[in-house]
Write a protein that holds these residues in place. Structure first.
Motif, PDB file in Angstrom:
ATOM      1  N   ARG A 129      28.654  30.234  34.518  1.00  0.00           N
ATOM      2  CA  ARG A 129      29.575  30.058  36.281  1.00  0.00           C
ATOM      3  C   ARG A 129      31.087  29.927  36.148  1.00  0.00           C
ATOM      4  O   ARG A 129      31.990  30.413  36.929  1.00  0.00           O
ATOM      5  N   ARG A 130      31.354  29.667  35.013  1.00  0.00           N
ATOM      6  CA  ARG A 130      32.900  29.683  35.006  1.00  0.00           C
ATOM      7  C   ARG A 130      33.162  30.202  33.579  1.00  0.00           C
ATOM      8  O   ARG A 130      33.601  30.246  32.317  1.00  0.00           O
ATOM      9  N   THR A 131      33.413  31.649  34.291  1.00  0.00           N
ATOM     10  CA  THR A 131      33.758  32.982  32.947  1.00  0.00           C
ATOM     11  C   THR A 131      35.725  33.300  33.654  1.00  0.00           C
ATOM     12  O   THR A 131      35.826  33.169  35.043  1.00  0.00           O
ATOM     13  N   VAL A 132      36.428  33.648  32.776  1.00  0.00           N
ATOM     14  CA  VAL A 132      37.400  33.651  33.071  1.00  0.00           C
ATOM     15  C   VAL A 132      38.310  35.160  32.029  1.00  0.00           C
ATOM     16  O   VAL A 132      37.048  35.213  30.893  1.00  0.00           O
ATOM     17  N   GLY A 191      38.445  33.332  37.028  1.00  0.00           N
ATOM     18  CA  GLY A 191      40.154  33.771  37.289  1.00  0.00           C
ATOM     19  C   GLY A 191      40.715  34.923  36.302  1.00  0.00           C
ATOM     20  O   GLY A 191      39.696  34.835  35.352  1.00  0.00           O
ATOM     21  N   VAL A 192      41.630  34.888  36.035  1.00  0.00           N
ATOM     22  CA  VAL A 192      42.361  36.066  34.745  1.00  0.00           C
ATOM     23  C   VAL A 192      43.715  35.419  35.148  1.00  0.00           C
ATOM     24  O   VAL A 192      44.094  35.150  35.849  1.00  0.00           O
ATOM     25  N   ALA A 223      41.535  33.481  41.776  1.00  0.00           N
ATOM     26  CA  ALA A 223      42.518  32.674  41.484  1.00  0.00           C
ATOM     27  C   ALA A 223      43.346  33.655  39.915  1.00  0.00           C
ATOM     28  O   ALA A 223      42.895  34.341  39.188  1.00  0.00           O
ATOM     29  N   THR A 224      44.268  34.047  40.412  1.00  0.00           N
ATOM     30  CA  THR A 224      45.385  35.121  38.921  1.00  0.00           C
ATOM     31  C   THR A 224      46.120  34.009  38.414  1.00  0.00           C
ATOM     32  O   THR A 224      47.415  33.825  39.409  1.00  0.00           O
ATOM     33  N   THR A 225      46.652  34.145  37.502  1.00  0.00           N
ATOM     34  CA  THR A 225      48.286  33.599  36.400  1.00  0.00           C
ATOM     35  C   THR A 225      48.756  34.421  36.036  1.00  0.00           C
ATOM     36  O   THR A 225      47.727  35.360  34.870  1.00  0.00           O
ATOM     37  N   LEU A 226      49.482  34.730  35.798  1.00  0.00           N
ATOM     38  CA  LEU A 226      50.667  35.847  34.862  1.00  0.00           C
ATOM     39  C   LEU A 226      51.297  35.099  33.441  1.00  0.00           C
ATOM     40  O   LEU A 226      51.848  33.666  34.863  1.00  0.00           O
ATOM     41  N   VAL A 227      51.058  35.086  33.103  1.00  0.00           N
ATOM     42  CA  VAL A 227      51.943  34.406  31.202  1.00  0.00           C
ATOM     43  C   VAL A 227      53.007  35.583  31.149  1.00  0.00           C
ATOM     44  O   VAL A 227      52.207  36.507  30.407  1.00  0.00           O
ATOM     45  N   LEU A 260      41.655  27.641  34.726  1.00  0.00           N
ATOM     46  CA  LEU A 260      40.899  28.098  36.162  1.00  0.00           C
ATOM     47  C   LEU A 260      38.997  28.126  35.247  1.00  0.00           C
ATOM     48  O   LEU A 260      38.580  27.782  36.156  1.00  0.00           O
ATOM     49  N   ALA A 261      38.764  27.854  33.906  1.00  0.00           N
ATOM     50  CA  ALA A 261      37.909  27.344  33.886  1.00  0.00           C
ATOM     51  C   ALA A 261      37.277  26.145  34.457  1.00  0.00           C
ATOM     52  O   ALA A 261      35.779  26.463  34.809  1.00  0.00           O
TER      53      ALA A 261
END
Length: 292
Positions: free
Chosen positions: A138-141, A177-178, A228-232, A290-291
């Motif tokens: 349920r907490r997959t990123v 999220g990603v 939900a998406t974050t770029l680093v 996110l996780a």
């Protein structure tokens, strides 16, 4: 590129590739091809009371055959040592023959590279339940670096693919999220900057096929995702420049979606997956946010 930028990039790459590969706890197959495998890493110090989030890792290397999942295994182990369950996915990449008009081997296979990512993501829940019993699905990123960052964004956008796309799903992927690391996230900008010697054009088959296939493969065309998406992104990245990530974030904003963009000063392309670099700890924290 300027001599000092080239020297810095070379030093960062050398550091990232200096770590010995880390063998997984178990490897499972999701297809018949030798590249259709997933390496699983159990959390190194699991909390017996709290199941571990699952992190799906997609490696980079411009979708080209010489670069396989082994180079990112120290990063996978780094995440496992931080309490995550990890699935490191392999997939079919381009041929080893030189690309026509390009440098080095061909980037990617159409449609095989996308077939594999879709098949791996579809198979992962059952495989993870079998091989990572301490993982909380349920907490997959999902995370990926460079070309793998592209694939992570694409995998999270399958529900917004064109209706005739064979990989389209009828609902969003079950992801928290990603976290895309220096992703090749906008093919139009990547081609203008000749990222990885035209790798995105090669991935789509080149020529007229690039425009024809772009709506099926370019994350900047597949927005909004609702995930939900974050770029680093390193600000001194000379492999996949900051402008590529910024263009994707701007495309998301135009589509009504807020995408996080974490810009790291004095960081290039490779520290994001280098366990010896401070940037790698930043990546782990973005995943944790996110996780959890």
């Amino acid at each position: 590129m300027p001599d000092d930028a080239a020297a810095r990039d070379a030093a960062e790459e050398a550091s990232a590739f200096s770590h010995p590969p880390v063998d997984p706890d178990v490897t499972a197959t999701y297809g018949d091809h030798p590249d259709q495998v997933i390496d699983f890493y159990t959390p190194r110090e699991p909390d017996p009371e709290v199941p571990a989030p699952l992190v799906i890792v997609l490696h980079g290397g411009a979708w080209r055959a010489p670069y396989d999942r082994r180079h990112i295994t120290p990063f996978a182990d780094f995440l496992a040592r931080r309490g995550f369950a990890v699935a490191n996915v392999e997939y079919r990449r381009g041929a080893t023959i030189p690309a026509q008009g390009g440098e080095g081997p061909v980037a990617g296979r159409w449609p095989d590279t996308f077939d594999d990512i879709a098949a791996a993501l579809d198979a992962l829940p059952a495989l993870a339940r079998e091989h990572l019993p301490k993982a909380d699905l349920r907490r997959t990123v999902i995370t990926g670096h460079s070309a793998g960052g592209h694939l992570a964004l694409w995998a999270a956008a399958r529900h917004v693919l064109p209706a005739d796309a064979p990989w389209r799903t009828d609902r969003p992927a079950p992801l928290r999220g990603v976290v895309a690391l220096a992703p090749i996230a906008d093919f139009t900008v990547a081609e203008k900057l000749n990222v990885c010697s035209g790798a995105s054009r090669q991935l789509l088959g080149g020529g007229a096929r690039f425009a024809e296939r772009q709506p099926y493969a370019d994350p900047a065309f597949l927005l909004p995702t609702g995930i939900a998406t974050t770029l680093v992104q390193g600000r001194t990245d000379v492999i996949v420049p900051e402008a590529v990530a910024e263009s994707y974030a701007e495309a998301a904003a135009r589509a009504g979606e807020v995408v996080g963009l974490t810009l790291l000063e004095d960081v290039g392309h490779f520290p994001l997956i280098d366990p010896a670099a401070d940037a790698c700890a930043v990546v782990a924290e973005e995943i944790a946010q996110l996780a959890w």
